[in-house]
Motif scaffolding. Structure first.
Motif, PDB file in Angstrom:
ATOM      1  N   UNK A 193      48.995  44.846  31.874  1.00 13.02           N
ATOM      2  CA  UNK A 193      49.173  44.013  33.063  1.00 13.02           C
ATOM      3  C   UNK A 193      49.706  42.647  32.665  1.00 13.02           C
ATOM      4  N   UNK A 194      50.739  42.191  33.378  1.00 10.66           N
ATOM      5  CA  UNK A 194      51.277  40.863  33.148  1.00 10.66           C
ATOM      6  C   UNK A 194      50.569  39.856  34.028  1.00 10.66           C
ATOM      7  N   UNK A 195      49.706  39.038  33.437  1.00 13.50           N
ATOM      8  CA  UNK A 195      48.891  38.076  34.179  1.00 13.50           C
ATOM      9  C   UNK A 195      49.624  36.741  34.246  1.00 13.50           C
ATOM     10  N   UNK A 196      49.827  36.238  35.471  1.00 13.54           N
ATOM     11  CA  UNK A 196      50.566  34.993  35.681  1.00 13.54           C
ATOM     12  C   UNK A 196      49.597  33.870  36.030  1.00 13.54           C
ATOM     13  N   UNK A 197      49.697  32.774  35.270  1.00 15.71           N
ATOM     14  CA  UNK A 197      48.942  31.556  35.572  1.00 15.71           C
ATOM     15  C   UNK A 197      49.908  30.418  35.844  1.00 15.71           C
ATOM     16  N   UNK A 198      49.430  29.418  36.586  1.00 18.30           N
ATOM     17  CA  UNK A 198      50.210  28.199  36.827  1.00 18.30           C
ATOM     18  C   UNK A 198      49.683  27.073  35.929  1.00 18.30           C
ATOM     19  N   UNK A 199      50.430  25.971  35.906  1.00 27.98           N
ATOM     20  CA  UNK A 199      49.950  24.797  35.160  1.00 27.98           C
ATOM     21  C   UNK A 199      48.632  24.299  35.743  1.00 27.98           C
ATOM     22  N   UNK A 200      48.493  24.418  37.048  1.00 25.22           N
ATOM     23  CA  UNK A 200      47.257  23.965  37.682  1.00 25.22           C
ATOM     24  C   UNK A 200      46.063  24.836  37.360  1.00 25.22           C
ATOM     25  N   UNK A 201      46.234  26.165  37.397  1.00 26.54           N
ATOM     26  CA  UNK A 201      45.091  27.043  37.122  1.00 26.54           C
ATOM     27  C   UNK A 201      44.627  26.899  35.675  1.00 26.54           C
ATOM     28  N   UNK A 202      45.557  26.825  34.741  1.00 22.00           N
ATOM     29  CA  UNK A 202      45.163  26.670  33.339  1.00 22.00           C
ATOM     30  C   UNK A 202      44.508  25.314  33.105  1.00 22.00           C
ATOM     31  N   UNK A 377      40.528  28.364  38.695  1.00 20.19           N
ATOM     32  CA  UNK A 377      41.378  28.710  37.555  1.00 20.19           C
ATOM     33  C   UNK A 377      41.849  30.162  37.625  1.00 20.19           C
ATOM     34  N   UNK A 378      41.800  30.766  38.806  1.00 17.71           N
ATOM     35  CA  UNK A 378      42.176  32.171  38.951  1.00 17.71           C
ATOM     36  C   UNK A 378      43.688  32.360  38.803  1.00 17.71           C
ATOM     37  N   UNK A 379      44.063  33.444  38.150  1.00 13.90           N
ATOM     38  CA  UNK A 379      45.476  33.794  38.041  1.00 13.90           C
ATOM     39  C   UNK A 379      46.091  33.971  39.426  1.00 13.90           C
ATOM     40  N   UNK A 380      47.422  33.927  39.502  1.00 16.76           N
ATOM     41  CA  UNK A 380      48.081  33.966  40.807  1.00 16.76           C
ATOM     42  C   UNK A 380      48.780  35.288  41.095  1.00 16.76           C
ATOM     43  N   UNK A 381      48.989  36.116  40.059  1.00 16.40           N
ATOM     44  CA  UNK A 381      49.698  37.381  40.299  1.00 16.40           C
ATOM     45  C   UNK A 381      49.600  38.283  39.077  1.00 16.40           C
ATOM     46  N   UNK A 395      39.593  39.102  50.019  1.00 18.24           N
ATOM     47  CA  UNK A 395      40.036  38.016  50.907  1.00 18.24           C
ATOM     48  C   UNK A 395      39.273  36.714  50.714  1.00 18.24           C
ATOM     49  N   UNK A 396      38.066  36.773  50.166  1.00 17.48           N
ATOM     50  CA  UNK A 396      37.295  35.556  49.912  1.00 17.48           C
ATOM     51  C   UNK A 396      37.613  34.942  48.556  1.00 17.48           C
ATOM     52  N   UNK A 397      38.541  35.549  47.819  1.00 17.42           N
ATOM     53  CA  UNK A 397      38.947  34.993  46.529  1.00 17.42           C
ATOM     54  C   UNK A 397      38.132  35.461  45.351  1.00 17.42           C
ATOM     55  N   UNK A 398      37.252  36.471  45.540  1.00 16.95           N
ATOM     56  CA  UNK A 398      36.457  36.988  44.432  1.00 16.95           C
ATOM     57  C   UNK A 398      37.239  38.064  43.676  1.00 16.95           C
ATOM     58  N   UNK A 399      37.284  37.899  42.372  1.00 22.87           N
ATOM     59  CA  UNK A 399      37.962  38.830  41.471  1.00 22.87           C
ATOM     60  C   UNK A 399      36.958  39.852  40.961  1.00 22.87           C
ATOM     61  N   UNK A 400      37.263  41.135  41.149  1.00 26.94           N
ATOM     62  CA  UNK A 400      36.411  42.204  40.645  1.00 26.94           C
ATOM     63  C   UNK A 400      36.754  42.418  39.177  1.00 26.94           C
ATOM     64  N   UNK A 401      35.860  42.013  38.296  1.00 22.97           N
ATOM     65  CA  UNK A 401      36.140  42.046  36.859  1.00 22.97           C
ATOM     66  C   UNK A 401      36.191  43.462  36.302  1.00 22.97           C
TER      67      UNK A 401
END
Length: 536
Positions: A193-202, A377-381, A395-401
C-alpha cells in the motif's frame, strides 16, 4: 483536526530548519572511516542546491521522487531537497531488490531514481541495469558515490553542483496540505500500500511525540533504524529537524558504531525496534549515556526492560504507531514505572484510541477487540486506492488498525494479536500473502502457509509450512530461499525455518488454520529449547 492554536508553520520541518542555529551540528554520519558532520547552515545550503538540481532535471511540484539510500547525510539532504523542490519524498528500503523496485517505480510514477552506488557489498547500479526494461517511466538515474559534502560538484551525484535560484525555490515552497511523503507498506492484499502523508500530518505526528517525551534541542537523536522506514524517517531524522537537534546516523548495525554513537557522540534518545535494545543490553559492557529508548514494534519483555534500565542506565518505554497514523501511544518517561515499558503506553495528547466489537460498539476497559485510532497525524490517502482508505477510515475519522487490543482501566494499551496476517520481525512487517503467492508458483509445492514463530530477540521470525505435490519428494530451506531469490523477493522476507507436513489443518470451508501452525511451531521450539538445556 488540530490539538491547539499554533499555526501550521510551527509544525513544518522546512520552517523549523530555517529557524535552527546555523552554527550548530545538524548531522553526524558515522558511516565510513571517519564521521562526517554538517551544521544546520550547511544542511540548509546543500539542500537548496540539491533542490535546484532536481528542478533542473525537470522535477515538477507534487511529483514523487524515488530514492534508495542507506542512513546518512545524503539521505537527509536529499529528503529536504525533494521537499524544497515542492516534490514528494518516496524512499525505498536498501534491502529491496528486483521484485519491489519496479513495482514502487511504476506505482509512484517517479521519473527520477536516486540510488547509492554500493551498500553492504551490494552494487545497485548492476541491479538497475538488469531491470531497466521494467522501468519505462524512469527519466533520470542518479548514482551517489561516497564523498565529502564539501565537494559540491561531485557529491550527491552532481545534484548540488549549481547555486540555487532561491526565488524559484520560494515559489515551490510546499504548504501544510501539500503531499510530503509516499511510503509503501506491506499489506494483506498481496500488493503493498502506498501511504500518502502531508507536511502537516507528519509535522503534527512529531510535535505531539516530542511534547509527550519532553525532548528538547539539547537532545541528540541516534538513528539506527532505516530512514526509509517510518520509524527512522519520522522519529529519527524528522524529529531531530523539528527540534533543531543533532542527529546521529548509523546505516549498518554494528555494536562498535552503536557504542560510538552513544558514548563518543552523546546520543540521548533513540526510537527503534526491540532487537536493537536487546543487543545493546546483552553486549559485554553495555554503553551508557542514553536518556530514553522508545521500543516500538512489540511490547518489551519484562526481563529485558529490567536489564536494560539497569545496564544502560536509561528509561525504556513502549509505544504503538503505524505508517498510516504515526505514533498514537507511548509510555511515560516522567511517571516512569512498569506500565511505561510493559504496555504500549497511553494515548498521546490529541490522539484518540478505542477498542470495539465487530459491530463498532466501544468495549469497556479490559475487553479485547478491534483497535481503532484517530489523530491529526492521519495519512490522507492510499495511492490509487480510495476504496482502501474508505474501508480503513470511518466517517468519524477512526482508522481500523487491523490489530486486536485491550485498553486497561488506567488507559494503557496492550496489543494482543492481529487481524491482519502480517509477521512482525523485529519491527519490520513481512507481507505474508505476497511471499505465499510467490511460493505457490514453485512446482514442487502443493500448499504453503507462512507464519510467525516466537523469537526472544526479534519477537517473531519467519517459518514456512509446506506440503509437497509428491509425497516422496524432499525440500530443504536453502532450496526454498534460492527460489525466492530467483523471483526477486527481498532477503528480509525469506523464511528462516521450513516445516514440511503432509496436509494443512483446515476449517470446514477449506481455509488453512494458521493458529494451529503457529502453536505447533511454538511448541516445537519450546521442546527443542528444553532438550538443549538438558543437554548442556
Amino acid at each position: 483536526m488540530k490539538t491547539d492554536n499554533r499555526q501550521d508553520h510551527d509544525y513544518l520541518f522546512l520552517d523549523r530548519l530555517e529557524r535552527a542555529d546555523a552554527r550548530k551540528t545538524a548531522v553526524v554520519d558515522l558511516n565510513g572511516g571517519r564521521p562526517v558532520a554538517l551544521t544546520f547552515g550547511e544542511l540548509n545550503e546543500l539542500s537548496d542546491r540539491a533542490a535546484q538540481g532536481l528542478i533542473d532535471l525537470g522535477v515538477e511540484a507534487g511529483e514523487n521522487v524515488a530514492y534508495l539510500l542507506p542512513n546518512g547525510w545524503e539521505f537527509v539532504v536529499l529528503t529536504l531537497a525533494i521537499w524544497k523542490a515542492g516534490a514528494v519524498a518516496c524512499p525505498m528500503l536498501p534491502a529491496l531488490r528486483e521484485r519491489e523496485i519496479p513495482f514502487i517505480m511504476r506505482k509512484s510514477n517517479s521519473k527520477v531514481l536516486i540510488i547509492a552506488e554500493e551498500h553492504k557489498g551490494f552494487r545497485y547500479g548492476e541491479l538497475i541495469g538488469r531491470i531497466l526494461g521494467e522501468l519505462p517511466g524512469m527519466r533520470s538515474l542518479i548514482t551517489i558515490k561516497p564523498g565529502s559534502p564539501a565537494r559540491r560538484k561531485t557529491s550527491l551525484g552532481g545534484l548540488a553542483a549549481q547555486a540555487p535560484d532561491r526565488a524559484r525555490l520560494g515559489r515551490r515552497r510546499p504548504g501544510a496540505s501539500a503531499a510530503s511523503q509516499l511510503l509503501f507498506t506491506s499489506g494483506t492484499t498481496g500488493e503493498p500500500k502506498g501511504v500518502v502523508h502531508t507536511h502537516g500530518t507528519l509535522g503534527h505526528g512529531v510535535a505531539a511525540h516530542v511534547e509527550a517525551l519532553g525532548l528538547t534541542p539539547d537532545d541528540r537523536v541516534w538513528i539506527p533504524s532505516p530512514m526509509a522506514h517510518q520509524t527512522g524517517f519520522l522519529y529519527g531524522m524528522s524529529l531531530a529537524l523539528y527540534l533543531g537537534a543533532t542527529q546521529i546516523c548509523q546505516s549498518v548495525w554494528q555494536m562498535d558504531t552503536a557504542r560510538a554513537a552513544i558514548e563518543e557522540h552523546g546520543a540521548t534518545f533513540v526510537q527503534a525496534a526491540m532487537p536493537f535494545l536487546a543487543d545493546l543490553t546483552r553486549v559485554s559492557a553495555p554503553p551508557k549515556g542514553l536518556g530514553a529508548f522508545v521500543a516500538t514494534g512489540a511490547p518489551v519483555p519484562r526481563k529485558l526492560a529490567q536489564e536494560a534500565a539497569e545496564k544502560l542506565s536509561c528509561k525504556v518505554v513502549g509505544g504503538w504507531g503505524s505508517t498510516e497514523s504515526c505514533m498514537i501511544s507511548v509510555g511515560s518517561v516522567r511517571a516512569y514505572g512498569e506500565a511505561s515499558w510493559n504496555t504500549d503506553g497511553r494515548a498521546i495528547a490529541g490522539r484518540d484510541m478505542k477498542v470495539t466489537d465487530e459491530e463498532g460498539r466501544t468495549l469497556p476497559p479490559g475487553k479485547e477487540g478491534l483497535f481503532k485510532v484517530r489523530t491529526p497525524a492521519m495519512f490522507t490517502a492510499y495511492l490509487d486506492h480510495p476504496e482502501w482508505y474508505e474501508a480503513a477510515v470511518d466517517p468519524d475519522g477512526f482508522f481500523n488498525t487491523g490489530d486486536l487490543a485491550v485498553i486497561d482501566e488506567e488507559g494503557n494499551l496492550r496489543l494482543t494479536g492481529r487481524v491482519k496476517d502480517i509477521i512482525n520481525r523485529g519491527g519490520m512487517k513481512v507481507p505474508v500473502a505476497e511471499v505465499e503467492n510467490v511460493l505457490y508458483q514453485m512446482d514442487r509445492l502443493r500448499d504453503v502457509a507462512i507464519v510467525g514463530m516466537p523469537d526472544e530477540r526479534l519477537n517473531e521470525r519467519i517459518c514456512a509450512y509446506v506440503s509437497l505435490r509428491n509425497a516422496e519428494d524432499t525440500l530443504r530451506l536453502d532450496e526454498l530461499t534460492a527460489y525466492l531469490k530467483s523471483q526477486g523477493v527481498a532477503k528480509i522476507y525469506w523464511p528462516e525455518r521450513l516445516e514440511v507436513i503432509g496436509d494443512m489443518p483446515r476449517t470446514t470451508t477449506g481455509k488453512i488454520q494458521k493458529f494451529i501452525l503457529r502453536q505447533s511451531i511454538a511448541d516445537k521450539l519450546g521442546a527443542e529449547l528444553q532438550w538443549t538445556s538438558r543437554a548442556e
